[in-house]
Write a protein that holds these residues in place. Structure first.
Motif, short mmCIF file in Angstrom:
data_model
loop_
_atom_site.label_atom_id
_atom_site.label_comp_id
_atom_site.label_asym_id
_atom_site.label_seq_id
_atom_site.Cartn_x
_atom_site.Cartn_y
_atom_site.Cartn_z
N VAL A 92 0.86 -1.19 0.00
CA VAL A 92 0.00 0.00 0.00
C VAL A 92 0.89 1.24 0.00
CG1 VAL A 92 -1.74 1.29 1.30
CG2 VAL A 92 -1.86 -1.21 1.17
N PRO A 93 0.66 2.18 -0.92
CA PRO A 93 1.58 3.31 -1.06
C PRO A 93 1.60 4.30 0.10
CG PRO A 93 0.31 2.98 -3.07
CD PRO A 93 -0.31 2.12 -2.03
N LEU A 94 0.52 4.36 0.92
CA LEU A 94 0.47 5.40 1.95
C LEU A 94 -0.31 4.91 3.16
CD1 LEU A 94 0.95 8.37 2.88
CD2 LEU A 94 -1.24 8.92 1.80
N LEU A 95 0.24 5.18 4.34
CA LEU A 95 -0.48 5.03 5.60
C LEU A 95 -0.68 6.44 6.15
CD1 LEU A 95 -1.69 3.51 8.01
CD2 LEU A 95 0.63 3.23 8.90
N LEU A 96 -1.94 6.87 6.23
CA LEU A 96 -2.28 8.19 6.77
C LEU A 96 -2.83 7.99 8.18
CD1 LEU A 96 -2.76 11.24 6.52
CD2 LEU A 96 -4.94 10.73 5.37
N ALA A 97 -2.03 8.37 9.17
CA ALA A 97 -2.41 8.18 10.57
C ALA A 97 -2.76 9.54 11.18
CB ALA A 97 -1.28 7.53 11.35
N MET A 98 -3.82 9.56 11.98
CA MET A 98 -4.30 10.80 12.58
C MET A 98 -4.39 10.62 14.09
SD MET A 98 -7.27 11.18 9.69
CE MET A 98 -8.01 12.66 10.34
N SER A 99 -4.22 11.72 14.83
CA SER A 99 -4.26 11.62 16.28
C SER A 99 -4.66 12.94 16.91
CB SER A 99 -2.90 11.20 16.84
OG SER A 99 -2.92 11.21 18.26
N ASP A 100 -5.54 12.86 17.92
CA ASP A 100 -5.88 14.05 18.70
C ASP A 100 -5.33 13.94 20.12
OD1 ASP A 100 -7.50 12.21 19.97
OD2 ASP A 100 -9.38 13.25 19.59
N ALA A 101 -4.44 13.00 20.35
CA ALA A 101 -3.90 12.78 21.69
C ALA A 101 -2.92 13.88 22.07
CB ALA A 101 -3.20 11.42 21.76
N ALA A 102 -2.90 14.21 23.36
CA ALA A 102 -1.99 15.24 23.88
C ALA A 102 -0.62 14.60 24.14
CB ALA A 102 -2.56 15.84 25.16
N VAL A 103 0.18 14.52 23.09
CA VAL A 103 1.44 13.78 23.19
C VAL A 103 2.63 14.67 23.60
CG1 VAL A 103 0.74 12.03 21.52
CG2 VAL A 103 1.93 14.09 20.72
N TYR A 104 2.45 15.98 23.59
CA TYR A 104 3.60 16.85 23.86
C TYR A 104 3.80 17.05 25.36
CZ TYR A 104 3.82 17.83 18.90
OH TYR A 104 3.93 17.70 17.54
N ARG A 105 5.08 17.16 25.73
CA ARG A 105 5.42 17.39 27.14
C ARG A 105 5.26 18.87 27.50
NH1 ARG A 105 8.03 13.43 29.90
NH2 ARG A 105 8.79 11.62 28.72
N GLY A 106 5.51 19.74 26.55
CA GLY A 106 5.47 21.17 26.83
C GLY A 106 4.07 21.75 26.68
N GLY A 107 3.96 23.05 26.98
CA GLY A 107 2.70 23.76 26.82
C GLY A 107 2.83 24.84 25.77
N GLY A 108 1.83 25.71 25.69
CA GLY A 108 1.85 26.77 24.68
C GLY A 108 1.50 26.24 23.32
N ARG A 109 1.99 26.91 22.29
CA ARG A 109 1.70 26.50 20.91
C ARG A 109 2.86 25.65 20.41
NH1 ARG A 109 -2.02 27.98 17.31
NH2 ARG A 109 -2.74 29.65 18.67
N MET A 110 2.59 24.39 20.15
CA MET A 110 3.63 23.42 19.82
C MET A 110 3.77 23.23 18.32
SD MET A 110 4.68 22.66 22.83
CE MET A 110 5.85 21.40 22.30
N ASN A 111 5.01 23.10 17.87
CA ASN A 111 5.24 22.70 16.48
C ASN A 111 5.67 21.24 16.45
OD1 ASN A 111 8.04 22.55 16.98
ND2 ASN A 111 8.34 24.69 16.35
N GLU A 112 5.89 20.73 15.26
CA GLU A 112 6.14 19.30 15.09
C GLU A 112 7.45 18.83 15.72
OE1 GLU A 112 3.44 20.61 11.72
OE2 GLU A 112 5.17 21.42 12.81
N ALA A 113 8.35 19.76 16.02
CA ALA A 113 9.64 19.40 16.60
C ALA A 113 9.58 19.23 18.12
CB ALA A 113 10.69 20.45 16.25
N GLY A 114 8.43 19.50 18.73
CA GLY A 114 8.30 19.41 20.18
C GLY A 114 8.54 17.99 20.68
N GLU A 115 9.03 17.90 21.92
CA GLU A 115 9.30 16.59 22.53
C GLU A 115 7.99 15.92 22.91
OE1 GLU A 115 11.71 14.64 26.34
OE2 GLU A 115 11.44 16.82 26.16
N ILE A 116 7.79 14.68 22.46
CA ILE A 116 6.58 13.95 22.82
C ILE A 116 6.85 13.04 24.02
CG2 ILE A 116 5.73 14.07 20.46
CD1 ILE A 116 6.29 11.07 20.21
N GLY A 117 5.80 12.50 24.58
CA GLY A 117 5.88 11.69 25.78
C GLY A 117 4.66 11.89 26.65
N GLY A 118 3.99 13.04 26.41
CA GLY A 118 2.75 13.29 27.10
C GLY A 118 2.93 13.66 28.55
#
Length: 306
Positions: A92-118
């Motif tokens: 299959v050429p593509l797996l499109l995964a979506m998530s609304d989970a709060a995975v970031y450790r930090g607060g404020g406005r997060m970009n994709e480079a933020g540390e995850i871990g929740g």
């Protein structure tokens, strides 16, 4: 936006791994409208069922609208790895995964480079499952699986559904945490932006991690949102405040990377999102929810064309 989605998804067979309600219902409606051929399989399906679903036709993409649900973490992790393995083996050429989970450790406005871990158990578990997906995308468990991971704010949920039901039944809206900032995102915006990013993955031949951003149009206090909803559909702004203190707002997501990549941006403000939810709840009581969701998808896409 619409033309890119049409070009990316028209005629493609798409396997959605999840039930047919909630966000999945809007994904199906939008995919139908842009000429794709969506089919569904449960996210609790075993490897054989997934294999049959992925090989029954020429599947161009598998969509996972959220983390695997309803089981212990080891079982959910195994189910996630099974999905990536079956997607890889089926070609299959593509797996499109979506998530609304709060995975970031930090607060404020997060970009994709933020540390995850929740900062909660849910966020920690979602981080582990997403790490497994990204590991498959990097080829750490076999040939790489092209993966687009899209993180977004939670779509309108049970509390806001209860507001609409109260208005439909002539009751006063009960507002928990009236002073808290709510983030009001409709599933149509999530579906549209995610499919736009998926279309870009087809075009570029690569995946990545992107946010569907939350901006000022989607954010207001629960009190003000409930009052305006009541005024528009009940003629008065009477609400019952159940608490006087606020609660921490959801982590906000910086969607600038997705906007630059392909113009993926939420189009509905808080009031528009709540109005659509109200119409959906009204339609559900009249036995025409599926038809209403299809009409909403059609109208939304027409607005995207403008």
């Amino acid at each position: 936006m619409l033309e890119a989605m049409l070009e990316g998804w028209r005629g493609k067979r798409v396997l959605i791994v999840g039930d047919r309600g909630g966000l999945c219902a809007f994904l199906i409606a939008v995919l139908d409208e842009i000429g794709a051929r969506p089919v569904c399989v449960s996210d609790r399906a075993d490897a054989q069922t997934l294999c049959r679903a992925l090989t029954a036709g020429r599947v161009s993409a598998a969509i996972l609208p959220g983390e695997m649900t309803g089981r212990s973490l080891p079982e959910r992790l195994e189910a996630t790895l099974t999905l990536t393995r079956e997607v890889r083996e089926a070609g299959v050429p593509l797996l499109l995964a979506m998530s609304d989970a709060a995975v970031y450790r930090g607060g404020g406005r997060m970009n994709e480079a933020g540390e995850i871990g929740g900062r909660t158990r849910e966020g920690m578990e979602a981080s582990i499952l997403q790490t497994a997906l990204l590991g498959a995308a990097r080829g750490l468990m076999g040939d790489a699986v092209r993966t687009m991971l899209v993180r977004h704010a939670p779509v309108l949920g049970e509390e806001y559904t209860a507001w609409c039901d109260a208005l439909l039944e002539g009751r006063t809206i009960r507002v928990r945490h009236p002073a808290a900032r709510g983030v009001f995102v409709h599933p149509l915006d999530v579906a549209g932006c995610a499919l736009m990013l998926g279309a870009e993955a087809f075009r570029r031949g690569e995946g990545g991690v992107y946010h569907i951003g939350t901006d000022a149009r989607s954010i207001c206090t629960n009190r003000s949102a409930a009052q305006r909803l009541s005024m528009r559909h009940h003629g008065t702004a009477q609400i019952q405040k159940e608490e006087t203190d606020g609660e921490a707002a959801s982590v906000l997501l910086d969607g600038s990377a997705a906007r630059r990549l392909c113009g993926a941006v939420c189009r509905l403000d808080a009031d528009q999102a709540l109005d659509l939810l109200f119409e959906q709840r009204k339609a559900a009581r009249e036995g025409r929810e599926a038809e209403t969701i299809r009409k909403m998808a059609r109208t939304y896409l027409e607005a995207c064309r403008a």
